[in-house]
Design an enzyme around this catalytic site. Structure first.
Site, PDB file in Angstrom:
ATOM      1  N   SER A  72       0.700  -1.074   0.070  1.00 43.26           N
ATOM      2  CA  SER A  72       0.265   0.128  -0.095  1.00 43.26           C
ATOM      3  C   SER A  72       0.756   1.130  -0.061  1.00 43.26           C
ATOM      4  O   SER A  72       0.172   2.317  -0.300  1.00 43.26           O
ATOM      5  CB  SER A  72      -0.983  -0.162   1.224  1.00 43.26           C
ATOM      6  OG  SER A  72      -0.230   0.243   2.385  1.00 43.26           O
TER       7      SER A  72
ATOM      8  N   LYS B 209       0.216   4.678   7.106  1.00 38.57           N
ATOM      9  CA  LYS B 209      -0.255   5.479   6.170  1.00 38.57           C
ATOM     10  C   LYS B 209       0.234   6.794   6.324  1.00 38.57           C
ATOM     11  O   LYS B 209       0.708   7.045   7.371  1.00 38.57           O
ATOM     12  CB  LYS B 209      -1.847   5.250   6.162  1.00 38.57           C
ATOM     13  CG  LYS B 209      -2.228   3.924   5.677  1.00 38.57           C
ATOM     14  CD  LYS B 209      -2.178   3.652   4.138  1.00 38.57           C
ATOM     15  CE  LYS B 209      -2.854   2.215   3.899  1.00 38.57           C
ATOM     16  NZ  LYS B 209      -2.442   1.090   4.825  1.00 38.57           N
TER      17      LYS B 209
END
Lengths: 205, 205
Positions: A125, A162
DNA sequence: ATTTATACTGTATATTTTTACAGTATATAA
DNA sequence: TTATATACTGTAAAAATATACAGTATAAAT
């Protein structure tokens, strides 16, 4: 390696601490003073036991003739090493022993701000940020993060790495891969905990 | 810090070596034995001088009460640090002092195979390999490389970090960025030197 | 019930170690 | 020439230290 009794363990710790503080080992009398014993023989007996169990060596006839063979201190503080934590889904106490996959010989000052552990990256990701699967991201435990920081966030039992972006009640966790969707959380409805932020990365080729 | 005389230096070295070997400092008599002095006072005087110059501390009244304040051993071997080299175009002796931008406190075993220096990456030619500008790539000096390895190659006065691929006389240095072209070299016509290969990477956020 | 291991106190002594004192020798600086 | 610093030898005593020996107490194991 045989197990130590509580007192033996205390004595070994005492020797190690003294050694760290002064640069030379303690005498029997000094161990007694430190631990509250009233006879030098108390220290002597514990030292003999520690020797027999292979934790120390005693140079007989030499004053302060002790040397540490097997240290009690976690490998952490002796020869600095930092824990590697897998990006595990469950469990909360991130730094619990059972979550430590291994240790890397380096010290916290490797990255200028210092850090607390390495997080082993799973998935792709963050690939466009140059963060690959199995890269180790150095994490500094803190809740003080800014928009744009690369952060470790826990949502329920999931931990994720993230980019952080928060405006009022809307928390956005933004991946660096167009195939992944941004995680949007309304903080009035769901809790999210910032565990720390990334201060660096290491990768083994 | 004041300079040491030759003898003082010898005594300090003797203390450090003894300490390393046994785990505790030597007595005056032991220093004498080691260095061939015939009077404990010889050692005593040198120790006093070392104390006055700030190299050691002497705990008076304690046997073996010596501790090192300023080690003679080079910083390198004491607290390991690894040099960072900029990806400089010119000059050849890569590890020459003048090319060392700074040092990172870590030891060569940070990456399992060991390494010799960090190369600071310039440009974006390896971006698709997750290698960004200013990343530090850990380089192990070797000429033994396989196709597919990430290598440091010197061509004339240019140093470059690319994927290695060689078939017979054709050496290809392949970037990881579609905007860059593969460098193709016919080794019969032009020389190219493999300086080492990458064994890891670190990045500061 | 008795052994065994742990965990000490208390004392004493031989040995190790520090450390002071009295010298000698040599090179360098004033 | 006379200090002054370095670099020792040699001796001795005071203090620090290791270490042996004789006990006591307690909990767990047999």
């Amino acid at each position: 390696m045989k197990e130590l009794t509580k007192q033996q363990s205390k004595v070994l710790a005492c020797v190690e601490v003294y050694l760290n503080k002064t640069g030379f080992p303690p005498t029997r009398a000094e161990i007694c003073k430190e631990l509250g014993f009233k006879s030098p023989n108390a220290a002597e007996m514990h030292l003999r036991a520690l020797e027999k169990k292979g934790y120390i060596a005693i140079q007989s006839g030499s004053s302060r003739g002790l040397s540490i063979i097997k240290s009690q201190q976690s490998f952490e503080s002796m020869h600095d090493s930092m824990p590697v934590i897998g990006l595990v889904a469950a469990g909360s106490p991130t730094l619990a022993e059972e979550n430590i996959e291994k240790r890397i010989p380096c010290d916290p000052s490797l990255f200028s701000e210092g850090f607390d552990y390495f997080l082993k990256v799973k998935g792709l990701s963050m690939i466009d940020a140059g963060i690959h699967e199995d890269d180790l991201v150095a994490i500094k435990k803190t809740t003080l993060v800014k928009n744009g920081d690369l952060v470790v966030v826990r949502i329920e039992d999931e931990v994720t790495l993230k980019y952080f972006h928060q405006q009022d009640h809307l928390l956005e966790l933004i991946p660096a891969n167009k195939d992944f969707a941004t995680i949007k959380i309304d903080l009035r409805e769901q809790e999210a905990f910032v565990e720390g932020k990334s201060v660096g990365l290491i990768r083994t080729h």
